[in-house]
Design an enzyme around this catalytic site. Structure first.
Site, PDB file in Angstrom:
ATOM      1  N   CYS A 144     -33.318 -43.607  17.800  1.00 55.37           N
ATOM      2  CA  CYS A 144     -33.915 -43.918  16.498  1.00 55.37           C
ATOM      3  C   CYS A 144     -33.862 -42.709  15.574  1.00 55.37           C
ATOM      4  O   CYS A 144     -33.875 -42.855  14.354  1.00 55.37           O
ATOM      5  CB  CYS A 144     -35.361 -44.376  16.686  1.00 55.37           C
ATOM      6  SG  CYS A 144     -35.450 -45.882  17.648  1.00 55.37           S
ATOM      7  N   HIS A 177     -18.772 -48.153  27.241  1.00 56.76           N
ATOM      8  CA  HIS A 177     -17.425 -48.680  27.066  1.00 56.76           C
ATOM      9  C   HIS A 177     -16.464 -48.031  28.078  1.00 56.76           C
ATOM     10  O   HIS A 177     -16.428 -46.803  28.202  1.00 56.76           O
ATOM     11  CB  HIS A 177     -16.926 -48.451  25.637  1.00 56.76           C
ATOM     12  CG  HIS A 177     -15.670 -49.229  25.372  1.00 56.76           C
ATOM     13  ND1 HIS A 177     -14.422 -48.755  25.739  1.00 56.76           N
ATOM     14  CD2 HIS A 177     -15.477 -50.459  24.848  1.00 56.76           C
ATOM     15  CE1 HIS A 177     -13.515 -49.666  25.417  1.00 56.76           C
ATOM     16  NE2 HIS A 177     -14.126 -50.708  24.870  1.00 56.76           N
ATOM     17  N   SER A 215     -18.868 -26.567   9.810  1.00 52.93           N
ATOM     18  CA  SER A 215     -18.803 -27.586  10.859  1.00 52.93           C
ATOM     19  C   SER A 215     -17.472 -28.342  10.809  1.00 52.93           C
ATOM     20  O   SER A 215     -17.010 -28.712   9.736  1.00 52.93           O
ATOM     21  CB  SER A 215     -19.939 -28.593  10.663  1.00 52.93           C
ATOM     22  OG  SER A 215     -19.720 -29.722  11.486  1.00 52.93           O
ATOM     23  N   ARG A 226     -35.295 -21.231   8.611  1.00 46.85           N
ATOM     24  CA  ARG A 226     -34.215 -21.299   9.613  1.00 46.85           C
ATOM     25  C   ARG A 226     -32.832 -21.044   9.012  1.00 46.85           C
ATOM     26  O   ARG A 226     -31.859 -20.825   9.735  1.00 46.85           O
ATOM     27  CB  ARG A 226     -34.230 -22.686  10.287  1.00 46.85           C
ATOM     28  CG  ARG A 226     -35.458 -22.909  11.166  1.00 46.85           C
ATOM     29  CD  ARG A 226     -35.254 -24.087  12.088  1.00 46.85           C
ATOM     30  NE  ARG A 226     -34.119 -23.882  12.974  1.00 46.85           N
ATOM     31  CZ  ARG A 226     -33.358 -24.860  13.457  1.00 46.85           C
ATOM     32  NH1 ARG A 226     -33.592 -26.100  13.129  1.00 46.85           N
ATOM     33  NH2 ARG A 226     -32.342 -24.597  14.253  1.00 46.85           N
ATOM     34  N   CYS A 261     -43.107 -48.239  18.426  1.00 45.63           N
ATOM     35  CA  CYS A 261     -42.666 -47.814  17.093  1.00 45.63           C
ATOM     36  C   CYS A 261     -43.803 -48.007  16.083  1.00 45.63           C
ATOM     37  O   CYS A 261     -44.425 -49.073  16.036  1.00 45.63           O
ATOM     38  CB  CYS A 261     -41.454 -48.640  16.661  1.00 45.63           C
ATOM     39  SG  CYS A 261     -40.988 -48.372  14.941  1.00 45.63           S
ATOM     40  N   TYR A 295     -23.008 -20.733  11.978  1.00 45.01           N
ATOM     41  CA  TYR A 295     -21.809 -21.374  11.410  1.00 45.01           C
ATOM     42  C   TYR A 295     -20.736 -20.331  11.100  1.00 45.01           C
ATOM     43  O   TYR A 295     -19.538 -20.578  11.298  1.00 45.01           O
ATOM     44  CB  TYR A 295     -22.154 -22.212  10.175  1.00 45.01           C
ATOM     45  CG  TYR A 295     -22.664 -23.597  10.560  1.00 45.01           C
ATOM     46  CD1 TYR A 295     -21.781 -24.567  11.042  1.00 45.01           C
ATOM     47  CD2 TYR A 295     -24.009 -23.913  10.489  1.00 45.01           C
ATOM     48  CE1 TYR A 295     -22.234 -25.816  11.426  1.00 45.01           C
ATOM     49  CE2 TYR A 295     -24.476 -25.171  10.876  1.00 45.01           C
ATOM     50  CZ  TYR A 295     -23.582 -26.115  11.343  1.00 45.01           C
ATOM     51  OH  TYR A 295     -24.028 -27.357  11.743  1.00 45.01           O
ATOM     52  N   CYS A 350     -38.536 -48.949  10.118  1.00 43.65           N
ATOM     53  CA  CYS A 350     -37.776 -49.637  11.180  1.00 43.65           C
ATOM     54  C   CYS A 350     -37.993 -51.146  11.068  1.00 43.65           C
ATOM     55  O   CYS A 350     -37.048 -51.931  11.157  1.00 43.65           O
ATOM     56  CB  CYS A 350     -38.208 -49.163  12.564  1.00 43.65           C
ATOM     57  SG  CYS A 350     -37.989 -47.410  12.868  1.00 43.65           S
ATOM     58  N   CYS A 368     -38.587 -50.101  19.216  1.00 39.88           N
ATOM     59  CA  CYS A 368     -39.198 -49.433  20.364  1.00 39.88           C
ATOM     60  C   CYS A 368     -40.583 -50.036  20.586  1.00 39.88           C
ATOM     61  O   CYS A 368     -41.266 -50.377  19.615  1.00 39.88           O
ATOM     62  CB  CYS A 368     -39.373 -47.941  20.090  1.00 39.88           C
ATOM     63  SG  CYS A 368     -37.833 -47.064  19.846  1.00 39.88           S
ATOM     64  N   ASP A 408     -10.636 -50.680  20.609  1.00 39.12           N
ATOM     65  CA  ASP A 408     -11.092 -51.826  21.395  1.00 39.12           C
ATOM     66  C   ASP A 408     -12.515 -52.237  20.994  1.00 39.12           C
ATOM     67  O   ASP A 408     -12.823 -53.428  20.897  1.00 39.12           O
ATOM     68  CB  ASP A 408     -11.040 -51.497  22.895  1.00 39.12           C
ATOM     69  CG  ASP A 408     -11.341 -52.715  23.727  1.00 39.12           C
ATOM     70  OD1 ASP A 408     -10.591 -53.701  23.622  1.00 39.12           O
ATOM     71  OD2 ASP A 408     -12.363 -52.713  24.458  1.00 39.12           O
TER      72      ASP A 408
HETATM   73 FE1  FES Z   1     -37.629 -46.809  17.509  1.00 40.74          FE
HETATM   74 FE2  FES Z   1     -38.873 -47.425  15.177  1.00 40.74          FE
HETATM   75  S1  FES Z   1     -38.979 -45.572  16.320  1.00 40.74           S
HETATM   76  S2  FES Z   1     -37.526 -48.688  16.349  1.00 40.74           S
END
Ligand code: FES
Length: 398
Positions: A170, A204, A104, A89, A380, A97, A385, A377, A357
C-alpha cells in the site's frame, strides 16, 4: 579502491571487478531507446513506479514529495515534520546519488523495458496495436499527473495501469494508484477510454526464471569447491511494522517470489530473506540485510550473493546500499571472503518476455481488475484507499 571509483565503474558498465577477497556486481546500460512519439497508440501501458531523481538537483523535491505522502509514510504533524526531515536528509542523499554517477537510472531502465515490451506486444497482439508505454513516477519526473495528461492528448483507447512493483504494498503501488484517483477526483475522465489494472505479479513463472538466471550467473563465478555453500540473501526494502500489522500484503508476496525462485533453483544453496533500507526510529520488518551479513559471518558463513528481489531495475538501494555499503564497506569490515550482487531484471530477455506475457494474458482475460486489488488491508484506516478502490471498481467495469 575508492567508493567513487567503484560507482563510476558500475555506472559505466564495466565487467565485474575483483577486489581483495570480494567481488562487486557490474551492470550494463544500453543506450536509451527513442520514444514512440510519432504513432497514435491504441493501447497505452502506464508503468507505475516511485521513480528516482535524475540528478542531484532533483533530490530536494523528490524527498519532499516522499515525506509529505501520507500513503507512503505517516508522521505526526506531517505538513511540518515531513518538509523538515526532507531538508535534513537532502545533503546525505545527494552525496549517495553523486557516488552512483550523479542520478537514478530508474527512468532509463523503465524506458528501455517499456520500449522492448511494446515492440513485443505489437508482434504478439496485433489487434491491440500500436502499443505505447508511458512512465508515471510518484515522486519525480515524469510525474503521474503529467503522464495522464499526455495519455489523454494522445487519445489512447485502452489504458492498462501496470504497476512496476511485482509485489504489492500500500505504501508503493497503493500510493501510485491513489495518486491517479486523486488526479481524476478533480476532473473529468477522458471520454471513451477503457481502463484496466495489473497490480501485482510476484509469482509469474518468467519473473521467477529471470531471478533464477540472475542468481545462476553469479553462482558460477564462485570456485566450484565452495559454490554449494554460498548463502543466497534475498534482500527487499523493509516496511514499518505498523504497516505490516495493518495487513499489507508485501511481506507475504515477497516471500512467495523467494520460495518460487528457490524451487526453480532446485534448492541448490542455503538462502534467507532479509530486509534493507529502514529509515527513522520506529520498528521495521527485520532482520536487516547488514545485520544478517554480520550474523552469518559470526556463524562461519563467508560467501554470499545478494539478490534484490522486490525491484525490477537498478536504483539507489542496489547501486549504493548493496554494492557500496554492503558488498564493499561492510564486507571488508566483517571479513566476508566473497560477495556478489545479482543484477536486477533490467533488460534481461526473460524479463521482457515476462512483462509481455503478463500484459497479453491480462488483455485476453475478462478481468480488468482483480478482487484482491479491491480488498483493503484488514486494519486500513486510510479513507483514500476506500474511495480510490470504489472509484477503480467503477472505471474498470467489464
Ligand atoms: Fe492497505 Fe489502505 S493501507 S488498503
Amino acid at each position: 579502491m575508492s567508493i567513487i571509483k567503484i560507482s563510476t565503474a558500475l555506472h559505466l558498465g564495466k565487467q565485474n571487478m575483483k577486489m581483495p577477497g570480494l567481488f562487486v556486481r557490474s551492470m550494463s546500460i544500453t543506450a536509451e531507446p527513442k520514444q514512440q512519439s510519432d504513432i497514435k497508440p491504441k493501447t497505452g501501458i502506464l508503468m507505475l513506479n516511485m521513480g528516482g531523481p535524475i540528478n542531484t538537483d532533483k533530490v530536494p523535491e523528490y524527498l519532499l514529495r516522499i515525506m509529505t505522502d501520507r500513503d507512503m509514510i505517516q508522521l505526526p504533524v506531517q505538513s511540518q515534520l515531513g518538509p523538515w526531515i526532507a531538508k535534513r536528509r537532502t545533503p546525505d542523499v545527494q552525496k549517495k546519488y553523486a557516488e552512483i554517477g550523479g542520478g537514478s537510472p530508474i527512468l532509463k531502465w523503465t524506458n528501455i523495458q517499456g520500449e522492448l515490451l511494446c515492440k513485443q506486444l505489437d508482434k504478439v497482439s496485433p489487434d491491440t496495436a500500436p502499443h505505447k508505454h508511458y512512465v508515471a513516477f510518484r515522486y519525480t519526473d515524469p510525474l503521474t499527473e503529467d503522464t495522464l495528461q499526455q495519455i489523454e492528448e494522445d487519445g489512447v483507447e485502452h489504458t492498462i495501469i501496470f504497476s512496476q512493483y511485482p509485489q504489492y504494498s500500500c505504501a508503493t503501488t497503493g500510493s501510485s494508484f491513489n495518486a491517479i484517483y486523486k488526479y481524476y477526483r478533480q476532473k473529468q475522465l477522458p471520454k471513451n477510454m477503457k481502463w484496466s489494472i495489473i497490480d501485482r505479479w510476484a509469482t509469474h513463472p518468467l519473473l521467477v526464471k529471470t531471478f533464477a538466471e540472475r542468481i545462476r550467473a553469479e553462482l558460477v563465478q564462485f570456485p566450484s569447491d565452495i559454490r554449494n555453500d554460498v548463502l543466497i540473501l534475498f534482500s527487499a526494502h523493509s516496511l514499518p511494522l505498523k504497516a505490516v500489522n495493518r495487513g499489507d500484503a508485501y511481506p507475504s508476496e515477497v516471500g512467495a517470489t523467494v520460495a518460487l525462485v528457490m524451487q526453480e533453483l532446485n534448492h541448490c544453496n542455503p538462502h534467507s530473506l532479509v530486509w534493507q533500507s529502514k529509515v527513522g526510529p520506529l520498528p521495521w520488518l527485520a532482520p536487516f540485510t547488514d545485520d544478517a551479513i554480520k550474523g552469518y559471518v559470526k556463524q562461519g558463513k563467508k560467501n554470499f550473493i545478494l539478490v534484490p528481489i522486490a525491484f525490477v531495475n537498478e536504483h539507489i538501494e542496489t547501486l549504493h546500499e548493496l554494492d557500496i555499503e554492503y558488498c564493499h564497506e561492510l564486507a571488508q569490515e566483517v571479513g566476508v571472503e566473497r560477495i556478489r550482487r545479482a543484477a536486477a531484471p533490467n533488460d534481461h530477455a526473460l524479463f521482457i518476455d515476462a512483462m509481455t506475457d503478463i500484459v497479453t494474458t491480462h488483455m485476453r482475460s475478462d478481468q480488468p481488475i482483480k478482487p484482491k486489488f479491491l480488498t483493503r488491508c484488514p486494519h486500513c484506516v486510510n479513507e483514500n484507499c476506500a474511495r480510490s478502490k470504489d472509484w477503480y471498481a467503477q472505471i474498470c467495469k467489464v
